[in-house]
Write a protein that holds these residues in place. Structure first.
Motif, PDB file in Angstrom:
ATOM      1  N   ILE A 158     -31.004  44.247  31.261  1.00  0.00           N
ATOM      2  CA  ILE A 158     -30.920  43.555  32.548  1.00  0.00           C
ATOM      3  C   ILE A 158     -29.477  43.172  32.847  1.00  0.00           C
ATOM      4  CG2 ILE A 158     -31.567  41.443  33.781  1.00  0.00           C
ATOM      5  CD1 ILE A 158     -34.272  41.582  32.296  1.00  0.00           C
ATOM      6  N   ARG A 159     -28.758  42.670  31.838  1.00  0.00           N
ATOM      7  CA  ARG A 159     -27.356  42.285  32.041  1.00  0.00           C
ATOM      8  C   ARG A 159     -26.498  43.485  32.422  1.00  0.00           C
ATOM      9  NH1 ARG A 159     -27.897  38.509  27.307  1.00  0.00           N
ATOM     10  NH2 ARG A 159     -27.771  36.392  28.173  1.00  0.00           N
ATOM     11  N   VAL A 160     -26.724  44.617  31.766  1.00  0.00           N
ATOM     12  CA  VAL A 160     -25.921  45.813  32.034  1.00  0.00           C
ATOM     13  C   VAL A 160     -26.180  46.327  33.457  1.00  0.00           C
ATOM     14  CG1 VAL A 160     -25.620  48.245  31.420  1.00  0.00           C
ATOM     15  CG2 VAL A 160     -25.707  46.514  29.621  1.00  0.00           C
ATOM     16  N   VAL A 161     -27.443  46.337  33.865  1.00  0.00           N
ATOM     17  CA  VAL A 161     -27.805  46.916  35.165  1.00  0.00           C
ATOM     18  C   VAL A 161     -27.499  45.962  36.317  1.00  0.00           C
ATOM     19  CG1 VAL A 161     -29.699  47.832  36.573  1.00  0.00           C
ATOM     20  CG2 VAL A 161     -29.581  48.366  34.120  1.00  0.00           C
ATOM     21  N   TRP A 162     -27.817  44.684  36.139  1.00  0.00           N
ATOM     22  CA  TRP A 162     -27.712  43.751  37.268  1.00  0.00           C
ATOM     23  C   TRP A 162     -26.676  42.638  37.062  1.00  0.00           C
ATOM     24  CZ3 TRP A 162     -32.800  45.501  36.013  1.00  0.00           C
ATOM     25  CH2 TRP A 162     -33.381  46.303  36.999  1.00  0.00           C
ATOM     26  N   GLY A 163     -26.016  42.625  35.923  1.00  0.00           N
ATOM     27  CA  GLY A 163     -25.006  41.606  35.681  1.00  0.00           C
ATOM     28  C   GLY A 163     -25.592  40.333  35.092  1.00  0.00           C
ATOM     29  N   SER A 164     -24.706  39.417  34.718  1.00  0.00           N
ATOM     30  CA  SER A 164     -25.136  38.188  34.053  1.00  0.00           C
ATOM     31  C   SER A 164     -25.274  36.997  34.998  1.00  0.00           C
ATOM     32  CB  SER A 164     -24.137  37.821  32.941  1.00  0.00           C
ATOM     33  OG  SER A 164     -24.080  38.839  31.967  1.00  0.00           O
ATOM     34  N   GLY A 165     -24.797  37.137  36.220  1.00  0.00           N
ATOM     35  CA  GLY A 165     -24.820  36.010  37.153  1.00  0.00           C
ATOM     36  C   GLY A 165     -26.184  35.771  37.755  1.00  0.00           C
ATOM     37  N   SER A 166     -26.286  34.652  38.468  1.00  0.00           N
ATOM     38  CA  SER A 166     -27.526  34.301  39.149  1.00  0.00           C
ATOM     39  C   SER A 166     -27.690  35.151  40.408  1.00  0.00           C
ATOM     40  CB  SER A 166     -27.516  32.823  39.530  1.00  0.00           C
ATOM     41  OG  SER A 166     -27.420  32.017  38.375  1.00  0.00           O
ATOM     42  N   LYS A 167     -28.912  35.502  40.708  1.00  0.00           N
ATOM     43  CA  LYS A 167     -29.226  36.316  41.878  1.00  0.00           C
ATOM     44  C   LYS A 167     -30.337  35.649  42.682  1.00  0.00           C
ATOM     45  CE  LYS A 167     -26.694  39.932  40.448  1.00  0.00           C
ATOM     46  NZ  LYS A 167     -26.160  39.356  39.200  1.00  0.00           N
ATOM     47  N   ARG A 168     -30.451  36.044  43.931  1.00  0.00           N
ATOM     48  CA  ARG A 168     -31.538  35.569  44.778  1.00  0.00           C
ATOM     49  C   ARG A 168     -32.134  36.742  45.546  1.00  0.00           C
ATOM     50  NH1 ARG A 168     -32.505  30.306  45.558  1.00  0.00           N
ATOM     51  NH2 ARG A 168     -30.958  28.755  44.881  1.00  0.00           N
ATOM     52  N   PHE A 169     -33.417  36.671  45.786  1.00  0.00           N
ATOM     53  CA  PHE A 169     -34.056  37.660  46.648  1.00  0.00           C
ATOM     54  C   PHE A 169     -33.508  37.520  48.067  1.00  0.00           C
ATOM     55  CE2 PHE A 169     -37.510  37.485  43.421  1.00  0.00           C
ATOM     56  CZ  PHE A 169     -37.595  38.844  43.146  1.00  0.00           C
ATOM     57  N   ASP A 170     -33.513  38.625  48.786  1.00  0.00           N
ATOM     58  CA  ASP A 170     -33.066  38.630  50.177  1.00  0.00           C
ATOM     59  C   ASP A 170     -34.224  38.193  51.064  1.00  0.00           C
ATOM     60  OD1 ASP A 170     -31.764  38.998  52.543  1.00  0.00           O
ATOM     61  OD2 ASP A 170     -31.857  41.188  52.504  1.00  0.00           O
ATOM     62  N   ALA A 219     -37.938  44.179  41.157  1.00  0.00           N
ATOM     63  CA  ALA A 219     -38.229  43.796  42.540  1.00  0.00           C
ATOM     64  C   ALA A 219     -36.948  43.410  43.271  1.00  0.00           C
ATOM     65  CB  ALA A 219     -39.218  42.633  42.554  1.00  0.00           C
ATOM     66  N   PHE A 220     -36.042  42.706  42.590  1.00  0.00           N
ATOM     67  CA  PHE A 220     -34.775  42.307  43.196  1.00  0.00           C
ATOM     68  C   PHE A 220     -33.952  43.535  43.591  1.00  0.00           C
ATOM     69  CE2 PHE A 220     -30.205  41.792  42.359  1.00  0.00           C
ATOM     70  CZ  PHE A 220     -29.871  40.860  43.346  1.00  0.00           C
ATOM     71  N   GLY A 221     -33.887  44.530  42.706  1.00  0.00           N
ATOM     72  CA  GLY A 221     -33.130  45.743  43.017  1.00  0.00           C
ATOM     73  C   GLY A 221     -33.692  46.471  44.221  1.00  0.00           C
ATOM     74  N   LEU A 222     -35.000  46.599  44.274  1.00  0.00           N
ATOM     75  CA  LEU A 222     -35.624  47.276  45.413  1.00  0.00           C
ATOM     76  C   LEU A 222     -35.444  46.476  46.698  1.00  0.00           C
ATOM     77  CD1 LEU A 222     -38.933  48.391  43.667  1.00  0.00           C
ATOM     78  CD2 LEU A 222     -37.057  49.880  44.376  1.00  0.00           C
ATOM     79  N   TYR A 231     -40.374  40.719  29.801  1.00  0.00           N
ATOM     80  CA  TYR A 231     -41.213  41.516  30.695  1.00  0.00           C
ATOM     81  C   TYR A 231     -41.251  40.867  32.068  1.00  0.00           C
ATOM     82  CZ  TYR A 231     -43.221  44.141  26.722  1.00  0.00           C
ATOM     83  OH  TYR A 231     -43.404  44.939  25.635  1.00  0.00           O
ATOM     84  N   MET A 232     -41.384  39.546  32.094  1.00  0.00           N
ATOM     85  CA  MET A 232     -41.371  38.807  33.351  1.00  0.00           C
ATOM     86  C   MET A 232     -40.032  38.995  34.067  1.00  0.00           C
ATOM     87  SD  MET A 232     -43.206  35.290  31.995  1.00  0.00           S
ATOM     88  CE  MET A 232     -42.710  34.371  33.446  1.00  0.00           C
ATOM     89  N   ALA A 233     -38.937  38.828  33.316  1.00  0.00           N
ATOM     90  CA  ALA A 233     -37.605  38.959  33.925  1.00  0.00           C
ATOM     91  C   ALA A 233     -37.366  40.373  34.432  1.00  0.00           C
ATOM     92  CB  ALA A 233     -36.532  38.577  32.902  1.00  0.00           C
ATOM     93  N   LEU A 234     -37.766  41.392  33.655  1.00  0.00           N
ATOM     94  CA  LEU A 234     -37.556  42.776  34.074  1.00  0.00           C
ATOM     95  C   LEU A 234     -38.333  43.077  35.353  1.00  0.00           C
ATOM     96  CD1 LEU A 234     -36.297  45.526  33.541  1.00  0.00           C
ATOM     97  CD2 LEU A 234     -38.245  46.064  32.048  1.00  0.00           C
ATOM     98  N   GLY A 235     -39.576  42.605  35.429  1.00  0.00           N
ATOM     99  CA  GLY A 235     -40.355  42.792  36.653  1.00  0.00           C
ATOM    100  C   GLY A 235     -39.666  42.159  37.850  1.00  0.00           C
ATOM    101  N   ALA A 236     -39.119  40.947  37.643  1.00  0.00           N
ATOM    102  CA  ALA A 236     -38.426  40.251  38.727  1.00  0.00           C
ATOM    103  C   ALA A 236     -37.180  41.012  39.161  1.00  0.00           C
ATOM    104  CB  ALA A 236     -38.059  38.836  38.285  1.00  0.00           C
ATOM    105  N   PHE A 237     -36.420  41.534  38.207  1.00  0.00           N
ATOM    106  CA  PHE A 237     -35.178  42.231  38.554  1.00  0.00           C
ATOM    107  C   PHE A 237     -35.438  43.605  39.160  1.00  0.00           C
ATOM    108  CE2 PHE A 237     -32.907  38.973  36.235  1.00  0.00           C
ATOM    109  CZ  PHE A 237     -31.684  38.932  36.907  1.00  0.00           C
TER     110      PHE A 237
END
Length: 288
Positions: free
Chosen positions: A111-123, A51-54, A43-49
């Motif tokens: 999360i992996r399917v939508v945003w991939g498995s790699g590391s991401k950072r907020f802009d 926000a990352f997508g937006l 749930y924490m990770a999904l909320g973060a991702f």
């Protein structure tokens, strides 16, 4: 091993803020539903991702994207309860635990399917940390600590000053007695998932700001969160928060005596020590 540095105390306060928030959300859910939700890390990770997508794909400022993610995770948590957990609510806690493991696996792979498995950072802008009294302090870290304290304060205010909060506390102490006294426990379930979802998203977004976003970020944070919940006494919100800050500080300051790569083991060690020495939690609340 390194010598003591006051920087570790600041890092511990930041880490403890994240752990305390996650522990509070998890223990609130346990208090009403009487099971440990393994999927809470996701749930924490999904909320973060979300926000990352937006933030990176839509171009919204991180504050706005984070706020939208928080608002979204409450209904998502309720929807997951209606779709999955509700059907097993009358089964044993072990069954619900296994079901939550399945939900955790599914969400992680979504999360992996939508945003991939790699590391991401907020802009967000890369900033140079100013130094105060020998401690480097980033603005993001200050925001994490302040927002965490604000959310904790609002949550405890909800629990102690509102009818919904009083009903939650009563149901947490004895669900059957609360139902007999006229408390609508089914509505309380919705409220606790809503609040738990909000807190999970806030903790996830802050965790992403503090490090990097990975599909496994929530899962890897579960050990210190569980340690905080059990150390504080399962179902005791105050104990969970105190346990969260304690573990965060001890985990970061442990590098004085052990190599930094072993920091994550501190939470596990404290979990074992807490069960052996304080099975009823820091403040004597029964660990059910």
């Amino acid at each position: 091993m390194v010598g003591f540095d006051p920087q570790f105390v600041w890092f511990g306060l930041v880490t403890g803020s994240l752990i305390a928030l996650g522990a509070l959300g998890l223990t609130l859910i346990f208090g009403i539903l009487d099971f440990i939700n393994i999927a809470y890390g996701e749930y924490m990770a999904l909320g973060a991702f979300i926000a990352f997508g937006l933030n990176t794909e839509v171009g919204l400022p991180v504050v706005v994207s984070g706020a939208i993610a928080v608002v979204a995770m409450g209904p998502i948590a309720i929807a997951l309860d209606k779709a999955v957990f509700q059907h097993f609510r009358n089964r044993s806690a072990i069954v619900l635990l296994v079901v939550s493991i399945g939900v955790s696996f599914v969400l992680r792979n979504v999360i992996r399917v939508v945003w991939g498995s790699g590391s991401k950072r907020f802009d967000v802008p890369i900033e140079e940390a100013p130094t105060y009294f020998g401690i480097q302090i980033l603005a993001d870290q200050v925001a994490i600590v302040v927002l965490s304290l604000l959310v904790l304060g609002l949550t405890f205010g909800l629990l102690r000053k509102t009818d919904i909060g009083v009903a939650m506390r009563a149901a947490s102490d004895d669900t059957d007695l609360a139902r007999i006294r006229g408390v609508d426990t089914e509505r309380l379930v919705l409220y606790v998932w809503l609040v738990g979802g909000f807190i999970a998203a806030i903790a996830g977004v802050m965790l992403g700001l503090d490090s990097q976003l990975r599909p496994t970020m929530g899962f890897l944070t579960l050990i210190p969160i569980f340690a905080a919940v059990i150390l504080g006494g399962i179902g005791d919100p105050v104990g969970a928060v105190v346990g969260g800050y304690a573990i965060g500080l001890l985990q970061e300051m442990s590098v004085v005596v052990i190599p930094a790569e072993y920091k994550p083991l501190v939470g596990l060690a404290l979990l074992v020590v807490g069960l052996l020495t304080r099975p009823d939690g820091l403040f004597g609340e029964a660990t059910r």
